[in-house]
Write a protein that holds these residues in place. Structure first.
Motif, PDB file in Angstrom:
ATOM      1  N   VAL A 144       9.459  -9.094  11.384  1.00 46.28           N
ATOM      2  CA  VAL A 144       8.611  -9.887  10.493  1.00 46.28           C
ATOM      3  C   VAL A 144       8.799  -9.459   9.040  1.00 46.28           C
ATOM      4  CG1 VAL A 144       6.244 -10.554   9.938  1.00 46.28           C
ATOM      5  CG2 VAL A 144       6.895 -10.158  12.312  1.00 46.28           C
ATOM      6  N   GLU A 145       9.025 -10.436   8.162  1.00 42.59           N
ATOM      7  CA  GLU A 145       9.004 -10.176   6.724  1.00 42.59           C
ATOM      8  C   GLU A 145       7.736 -10.782   6.140  1.00 42.59           C
ATOM      9  OE1 GLU A 145      12.349 -10.587   3.462  1.00 42.59           O
ATOM     10  OE2 GLU A 145      11.203 -12.464   3.537  1.00 42.59           O
ATOM     11  N   VAL A 146       7.040 -10.008   5.328  1.00 42.21           N
ATOM     12  CA  VAL A 146       5.810 -10.452   4.682  1.00 42.21           C
ATOM     13  C   VAL A 146       6.010 -10.413   3.175  1.00 42.21           C
ATOM     14  CG1 VAL A 146       3.355  -9.994   4.333  1.00 42.21           C
ATOM     15  CG2 VAL A 146       4.397  -9.571   6.572  1.00 42.21           C
ATOM     16  N   GLU A 147       5.662 -11.500   2.513  1.00 37.83           N
ATOM     17  CA  GLU A 147       5.698 -11.564   1.050  1.00 37.83           C
ATOM     18  C   GLU A 147       4.320 -11.940   0.537  1.00 37.83           C
ATOM     19  OE1 GLU A 147       7.862 -13.941  -2.672  1.00 37.83           O
ATOM     20  OE2 GLU A 147       8.570 -14.265  -0.620  1.00 37.83           O
ATOM     21  N   ALA A 148       3.814 -11.179  -0.404  1.00 37.35           N
ATOM     22  CA  ALA A 148       2.527 -11.501  -1.029  1.00 37.35           C
ATOM     23  C   ALA A 148       2.734 -12.506  -2.155  1.00 37.35           C
ATOM     24  CB  ALA A 148       1.867 -10.238  -1.566  1.00 37.35           C
ATOM     25  N   VAL A 149       1.788 -13.419  -2.298  1.00 40.00           N
ATOM     26  CA  VAL A 149       1.815 -14.415  -3.373  1.00 40.00           C
ATOM     27  C   VAL A 149       0.430 -14.481  -4.016  1.00 40.00           C
ATOM     28  CG1 VAL A 149       3.664 -15.760  -2.313  1.00 40.00           C
ATOM     29  CG2 VAL A 149       1.283 -16.308  -1.764  1.00 40.00           C
ATOM     30  N   GLU A 150       0.367 -15.082  -5.178  1.00 47.53           N
ATOM     31  CA  GLU A 150      -0.901 -15.161  -5.897  1.00 47.53           C
ATOM     32  C   GLU A 150      -1.938 -15.976  -5.130  1.00 47.53           C
ATOM     33  OE1 GLU A 150      -1.833 -13.581  -8.429  1.00 47.53           O
ATOM     34  OE2 GLU A 150      -0.164 -13.169  -9.791  1.00 47.53           O
ATOM     35  N   ALA A 151      -3.202 -15.587  -5.295  1.00 52.34           N
ATOM     36  CA  ALA A 151      -4.343 -16.329  -4.755  1.00 52.34           C
ATOM     37  C   ALA A 151      -5.539 -16.048  -5.652  1.00 52.34           C
ATOM     38  CB  ALA A 151      -4.634 -15.916  -3.320  1.00 52.34           C
ATOM     39  N   TYR A 152      -6.083 -17.094  -6.273  1.00 48.75           N
ATOM     40  CA  TYR A 152      -7.234 -16.910  -7.160  1.00 48.75           C
ATOM     41  C   TYR A 152      -7.883 -18.266  -7.440  1.00 48.75           C
ATOM     42  CZ  TYR A 152      -3.711 -18.218 -10.685  1.00 48.75           C
ATOM     43  OH  TYR A 152      -2.708 -18.862 -11.387  1.00 48.75           O
ATOM     44  N   ASN A 153      -9.092 -18.235  -7.959  1.00 52.47           N
ATOM     45  CA  ASN A 153      -9.819 -19.463  -8.284  1.00 52.47           C
ATOM     46  C   ASN A 153      -9.501 -19.931  -9.697  1.00 52.47           C
ATOM     47  OD1 ASN A 153     -12.646 -18.174  -6.544  1.00 52.47           O
ATOM     48  ND2 ASN A 153     -11.415 -19.890  -5.856  1.00 52.47           N
ATOM     49  N   VAL A 154      -9.438 -21.249  -9.831  1.00 52.84           N
ATOM     50  CA  VAL A 154      -9.348 -21.840 -11.156  1.00 52.84           C
ATOM     51  C   VAL A 154     -10.526 -22.771 -11.432  1.00 52.84           C
ATOM     52  CG1 VAL A 154      -6.853 -21.644 -11.409  1.00 52.84           C
ATOM     53  CG2 VAL A 154      -7.803 -23.631 -10.236  1.00 52.84           C
ATOM     54  N   LYS A 155     -11.268 -23.144 -10.373  1.00 52.23           N
ATOM     55  CA  LYS A 155     -12.381 -24.082 -10.529  1.00 52.23           C
ATOM     56  C   LYS A 155     -13.697 -23.582  -9.946  1.00 52.23           C
ATOM     57  CE  LYS A 155     -11.656 -28.407  -9.528  1.00 52.23           C
ATOM     58  NZ  LYS A 155     -11.170 -29.645  -8.840  1.00 52.23           N
ATOM     59  N   ARG A 156     -13.662 -22.542  -9.119  1.00 52.16           N
ATOM     60  CA  ARG A 156     -14.858 -22.119  -8.391  1.00 52.16           C
ATOM     61  C   ARG A 156     -15.416 -20.850  -9.015  1.00 52.16           C
ATOM     62  NH1 ARG A 156     -15.555 -26.816  -5.606  1.00 52.16           N
ATOM     63  NH2 ARG A 156     -13.476 -27.555  -5.044  1.00 52.16           N
ATOM     64  N   PHE A 157     -16.633 -20.951  -9.581  1.00 50.58           N
ATOM     65  CA  PHE A 157     -17.175 -19.847 -10.369  1.00 50.58           C
ATOM     66  C   PHE A 157     -18.519 -19.368  -9.838  1.00 50.58           C
ATOM     67  CE2 PHE A 157     -14.267 -22.112 -13.126  1.00 50.58           C
ATOM     68  CZ  PHE A 157     -13.540 -21.070 -13.690  1.00 50.58           C
ATOM     69  N   ARG A 158     -18.669 -18.056  -9.802  1.00 51.28           N
ATOM     70  CA  ARG A 158     -19.925 -17.408  -9.419  1.00 51.28           C
ATOM     71  C   ARG A 158     -20.976 -17.625 -10.509  1.00 51.28           C
ATOM     72  NH1 ARG A 158     -20.175 -13.496  -5.720  1.00 51.28           N
ATOM     73  NH2 ARG A 158     -17.919 -13.182  -5.856  1.00 51.28           N
ATOM     74  N   SER A 159     -20.534 -17.568 -11.746  1.00 53.91           N
ATOM     75  CA  SER A 159     -21.328 -17.853 -12.931  1.00 53.91           C
ATOM     76  C   SER A 159     -20.330 -18.293 -14.001  1.00 53.91           C
ATOM     77  CB  SER A 159     -22.126 -16.611 -13.371  1.00 53.91           C
ATOM     78  OG  SER A 159     -21.257 -15.524 -13.655  1.00 53.91           O
ATOM     79  N   PRO A 160     -20.783 -18.841 -15.103  1.00 51.15           N
ATOM     80  CA  PRO A 160     -19.825 -19.344 -16.099  1.00 51.15           C
ATOM     81  C   PRO A 160     -18.771 -18.300 -16.477  1.00 51.15           C
ATOM     82  CG  PRO A 160     -22.030 -20.074 -16.649  1.00 51.15           C
ATOM     83  CD  PRO A 160     -22.179 -19.128 -15.496  1.00 51.15           C
TER      84      PRO A 160
END
Length: 211
Positions: A89-105
């Motif tokens: 198995v080869e595993v590659e990490a890629v970006e993951a983050y929110n651009v629209k979903r906010f806990r607070s402003p």
């Protein structure tokens, strides 16, 4: 390979020689793992009791560094763009983050740098587990995905509309919605299949799928 959706963002992947769990949280953990992948340290993606239930003497846990404190043992961490091989198995990490979903402003639920997604390459196929992410620019460069596991439940991740747009952009052969909460995955399927040749597969927790 055979994939079992354990619920939420949790998966079990069985290849000819390996057992892999991704984002252990929901479902049954009835077999020791060769490899455990956690996308980030939130408990619904890195539940210590589930990680430790499947951890054997030779199990490798790949996760962001802050997961080590949570589960009480070392992990191997991959930054976006980094790859590592574990047996077949080869595993590659890629970006993951929110651009629209906010806990607070101005404060996203999943800021850039908190977590990752994973490309899992095995038996000549590529599975992309998105993790908790929005539809981010890096997805436009993604190629060669056979199966996309994508969150579509909204609130903390993409909703059906965002997930459909991301799926059409990534162009996998097949896609399975996950992290759906109480939303209708049929809406995701309708949006994707109306404008692309991507096949959407809808599972229920506990269902298996052979790729």
């Amino acid at each position: 390979m055979r994939l079992k959706w354990l619920g939420h963002a949790s998966w079990k992947i069985k290849t000819e020689n390996m057992t892999i769990y991704i984002d252990p949280y929901q479902g049954e953990y009835d077999e020791k793992a060769d490899l455990v992948l956690s996308t980030h340290s939130h408990t619904d993606h890195c539940e210590p009791s589930k990680v430790n239930a499947v951890r054997g003497a030779d199990t490798v846990v790949v996760a962001p560094k802050d997961c080590a404190t949570k589960i009480g043992s070392p992990v191997k961490s991959l930054k976006p763009g980094e790859k590592a091989s574990f047996g077949e198995v080869e595993v590659e990490a890629v970006e993951a983050y929110n651009v629209k979903r906010f806990r607070s402003p101005g404060v996203p639920f999943h800021p850039k740098g908190l977590g990752v997604g994973y490309l899992v390459r095995v038996e000549g196929k590529t599975v992309y587990h998105v993790g908790d992410s929005g539809f981010i620019p890096e997805m436009r460069d993604m190629e060669g995905v056979d199966l996309l596991l994508i969150p579509s439940g909204g609130t903390y991740t993409m909703d059906n509309e965002d997930a459909a747009e991301a799926t059409v952009t990534i162009r996998p052969r097949k896609a399975i919605p996950m992290h759906i909460w109480d939303t209708d995955p049929g809406e995701f399927r309708k949006n994707v299949e109306a404008v692309s040749d991507v096949q959407v597969v809808i599972l229920r927790p506990g269902d298996t799928y052979e790729l």
